[in-house]
Motif scaffolding. Structure first.
Motif, short mmCIF file in Angstrom:
data_model
loop_
_atom_site.label_atom_id
_atom_site.label_comp_id
_atom_site.label_asym_id
_atom_site.label_seq_id
_atom_site.Cartn_x
_atom_site.Cartn_y
_atom_site.Cartn_z
N LEU A 115 -109.03 -50.37 -3.62
CA LEU A 115 -109.79 -50.79 -4.88
C LEU A 115 -111.10 -51.61 -4.31
CD1 LEU A 115 -106.81 -52.86 -6.54
CD2 LEU A 115 -108.51 -51.14 -7.69
N ALA A 116 -110.10 -51.77 -2.52
CA ALA A 116 -111.20 -52.06 -1.95
C ALA A 116 -112.49 -52.00 -2.23
CB ALA A 116 -110.48 -52.95 -0.66
N THR A 117 -112.81 -50.44 -2.30
CA THR A 117 -113.80 -49.57 -2.41
C THR A 117 -114.53 -49.85 -4.12
OG1 THR A 117 -112.69 -48.07 -3.40
CG2 THR A 117 -112.65 -47.50 -1.25
N LYS A 126 -102.06 -50.94 -14.07
CA LYS A 126 -103.19 -50.96 -14.66
C LYS A 126 -103.15 -51.29 -15.85
CE LYS A 126 -100.82 -45.91 -14.10
NZ LYS A 126 -99.93 -44.45 -15.26
N GLN A 127 -102.37 -52.33 -16.64
CA GLN A 127 -102.62 -53.11 -18.02
C GLN A 127 -103.76 -54.34 -17.02
OE1 GLN A 127 -102.72 -52.29 -20.83
NE2 GLN A 127 -104.01 -54.69 -20.78
N ALA A 128 -103.07 -55.02 -15.62
CA ALA A 128 -104.15 -56.05 -15.31
C ALA A 128 -105.42 -55.42 -14.95
CB ALA A 128 -103.56 -56.42 -14.08
N LEU A 129 -105.56 -53.88 -14.38
CA LEU A 129 -106.84 -53.42 -14.19
C LEU A 129 -107.71 -53.78 -14.85
CD1 LEU A 129 -105.95 -51.28 -11.13
CD2 LEU A 129 -106.38 -53.80 -10.75
N TYR A 130 -107.17 -53.14 -16.59
CA TYR A 130 -107.92 -52.57 -17.62
C TYR A 130 -108.72 -54.40 -17.51
CZ TYR A 130 -109.61 -51.00 -22.17
OH TYR A 130 -110.57 -50.62 -22.77
N ASN A 131 -107.61 -55.26 -17.58
CA ASN A 131 -108.06 -56.62 -18.37
C ASN A 131 -108.13 -57.06 -17.96
OD1 ASN A 131 -106.18 -55.70 -20.41
ND2 ASN A 131 -104.05 -57.51 -19.63
N ASN A 132 -109.19 -56.88 -16.16
CA ASN A 132 -109.89 -57.53 -15.28
C ASN A 132 -110.78 -56.59 -15.73
OD1 ASN A 132 -111.16 -56.76 -12.63
ND2 ASN A 132 -110.09 -58.60 -11.83
N ALA A 133 -111.49 -55.89 -16.34
CA ALA A 133 -112.89 -55.02 -16.31
C ALA A 133 -112.50 -55.56 -17.49
CB ALA A 133 -112.03 -53.69 -15.79
N VAL A 134 -112.15 -55.68 -18.06
CA VAL A 134 -112.59 -56.70 -19.51
C VAL A 134 -113.29 -57.37 -19.30
CG1 VAL A 134 -112.31 -56.30 -21.62
CG2 VAL A 134 -111.12 -54.37 -21.38
N PRO A 144 -114.01 -60.68 -10.85
CA PRO A 144 -114.15 -60.52 -9.05
C PRO A 144 -112.89 -59.06 -8.94
CG PRO A 144 -114.74 -62.48 -9.49
CD PRO A 144 -114.10 -62.39 -10.99
N ILE A 145 -113.67 -58.46 -8.28
CA ILE A 145 -112.61 -57.65 -7.63
C ILE A 145 -111.91 -57.30 -6.64
CG2 ILE A 145 -113.66 -56.84 -5.71
CD1 ILE A 145 -111.81 -54.12 -7.74
N ALA A 146 -111.88 -59.20 -6.03
CA ALA A 146 -111.11 -59.82 -5.56
C ALA A 146 -109.68 -59.79 -6.00
CB ALA A 146 -111.32 -61.06 -4.91
N ASN A 147 -109.70 -60.77 -7.18
CA ASN A 147 -109.29 -61.43 -8.87
C ASN A 147 -107.68 -59.58 -9.02
OD1 ASN A 147 -110.74 -63.48 -8.42
ND2 ASN A 147 -110.49 -63.06 -10.59
N ILE A 161 -107.27 -57.48 -6.90
CA ILE A 161 -106.34 -56.69 -6.21
C ILE A 161 -105.16 -57.46 -5.82
CG2 ILE A 161 -106.62 -57.21 -3.39
CD1 ILE A 161 -109.04 -55.49 -3.80
N ILE A 162 -105.55 -59.24 -6.17
CA ILE A 162 -104.64 -59.71 -6.16
C ILE A 162 -103.70 -59.83 -7.08
CG2 ILE A 162 -103.80 -62.52 -6.33
CD1 ILE A 162 -106.81 -63.59 -5.17
N THR A 163 -103.98 -59.49 -8.34
CA THR A 163 -102.96 -58.99 -9.45
C THR A 163 -102.35 -57.85 -9.15
OG1 THR A 163 -104.40 -59.46 -11.41
CG2 THR A 163 -102.98 -58.66 -11.87
N ALA A 164 -102.72 -57.15 -8.28
CA ALA A 164 -102.10 -55.47 -8.34
C ALA A 164 -101.19 -56.14 -7.21
CB ALA A 164 -102.93 -54.62 -8.03
N VAL A 165 -101.39 -56.71 -5.90
CA VAL A 165 -100.49 -56.73 -4.44
C VAL A 165 -99.29 -58.00 -5.32
CG1 VAL A 165 -100.57 -58.76 -2.91
CG2 VAL A 165 -102.12 -57.28 -3.37
N ASP A 166 -99.55 -58.77 -6.13
CA ASP A 166 -98.56 -59.35 -6.90
C ASP A 166 -97.70 -58.61 -7.71
OD1 ASP A 166 -99.93 -62.04 -5.94
OD2 ASP A 166 -100.58 -62.41 -8.22
N VAL A 167 -98.11 -57.98 -9.06
CA VAL A 167 -97.24 -57.01 -9.57
C VAL A 167 -96.14 -55.90 -8.63
CG1 VAL A 167 -97.10 -55.05 -10.89
CG2 VAL A 167 -98.94 -56.71 -11.04
N VAL A 168 -97.09 -55.66 -7.36
CA VAL A 168 -96.11 -54.79 -6.12
C VAL A 168 -94.82 -55.79 -6.04
CG1 VAL A 168 -95.57 -53.66 -4.59
CG2 VAL A 168 -98.35 -53.12 -5.92
N LYS A 169 -95.32 -56.91 -5.31
CA LYS A 169 -94.39 -57.08 -4.55
C LYS A 169 -93.09 -58.08 -5.87
CE LYS A 169 -97.28 -59.84 -1.28
NZ LYS A 169 -96.68 -59.76 -0.38
N ALA A 170 -93.19 -58.63 -7.08
CA ALA A 170 -92.46 -58.75 -8.20
C ALA A 170 -92.07 -58.01 -8.61
CB ALA A 170 -93.70 -58.92 -9.02
#
Length: 236
Positions: free
Chosen positions: A34-36, A115-123, A127-130, A132-141
């Motif tokens: 995602l950082a790319t 996937k849903q979080a990333l799509y919502n982020n795009a809509v 910021p991409i940082a958001n 990344i934070i959301t994706a990390v939170d989902v993986v941890k949870a």
């Protein structure tokens, strides 16, 4: 604790480590990917889905297959206690398949949420940082704390095998086995080492205790997150 019981505890520790490592690797790979991006468009978000799938397939599903196959090492020790007894192929396949599907269902849920979080982020053009934070939170949870899924996979699968071979070997008594440590509930510590007939098990498991998850002594054992199991008692 005999060799069979020790192997179950060893597998539990090994599997917990494997899934924790897999979770950490998935997290780092998703972050790096995602950082790319400077920001995400909805097209990007859809395209990223394939990469999310690839990461989980490589890092998670591979571990799932290895872990479930390693159950054999404990089951062979179980069979050594029951000379002449074999596990029916259909039962073996079904038990392993169910374990794999349960692990993968957890991964599918994590992927869907990412996937849903990333799509919502795009809509929202966040910021991409958001993202990344959301994706990390989902993986941890979803997969960052694998203890419960590891226990369910190993001990519920083993319980199904024990019930199967006990019937074939005409076992009449079982020993409640497993560790006694700082996280052992009092119900389990009070029963470890004790032997029961099937009727005694059924009667005893009608009682209530903190953490109870059901009344099937083989499948539910001491309740949620229980690392104990019923071991067939033989003459030797």
């Amino acid at each position: 604790m005999n060799q069979y019981a020790k192997q179950l505890e060893n597998l539990f520790s090994e599997h917990l480590d494997k899934f924790q490592q897999a979770s950490a690797t998935i997290e780092s790979k998703i972050v790096a990917y995602l950082a790319t991006f400077n920001e995400l468009s909805t097209t990007d978000a859809i395209t990223i889905n394939a990469e999310i799938d690839r990461i989980f397939e490589t890092e998670y599903n591979t571990v799932v297959n290895e872990v479930v196959e390693s159950y054999n090492s404990a089951w062979l020790l179980l069979l050594a206690k029951l000379p002449g007894t074999k596990i029916d192929k259909e039962v073996l396949v079904n038990v392993k398949t169910n374990a794999v599907l349960a692990f993968r269902a957890q991964a599918d849920q994590a992927k869907s949420k990412i996937k849903q979080a990333l799509y919502n982020n795009a809509v929202a053009k966040s910021p991409i940082a958001n993202a990344i934070i959301t994706a990390v939170d989902v993986v941890k949870a979803e997969i960052g704390k694998p203890k419960n899924s590891v226990i369910n996979g190993l001990f519920k699968s083993t319980s199904a095998i024990v019930a199967h071979v006990s019937g074939k070997a005409k076992i009449t008594k079982w020993r409640y086995s497993g560790p006694i440590d700082s996280v052992t509930r009092s119900w389990c510590s009070n029963h470890v080492g004790k032997e029961f007939t099937k009727q005694e098990l059924l009667d005893e498991w009608q009682n209530s205790w903190q953490g109870k998850s059901g009344s099937d002594p083989f499948m539910n054992r001491g309740g949620y997150n229980c690392r104990h199991h019923l071991e067939p008692v033989t003459d030797d």
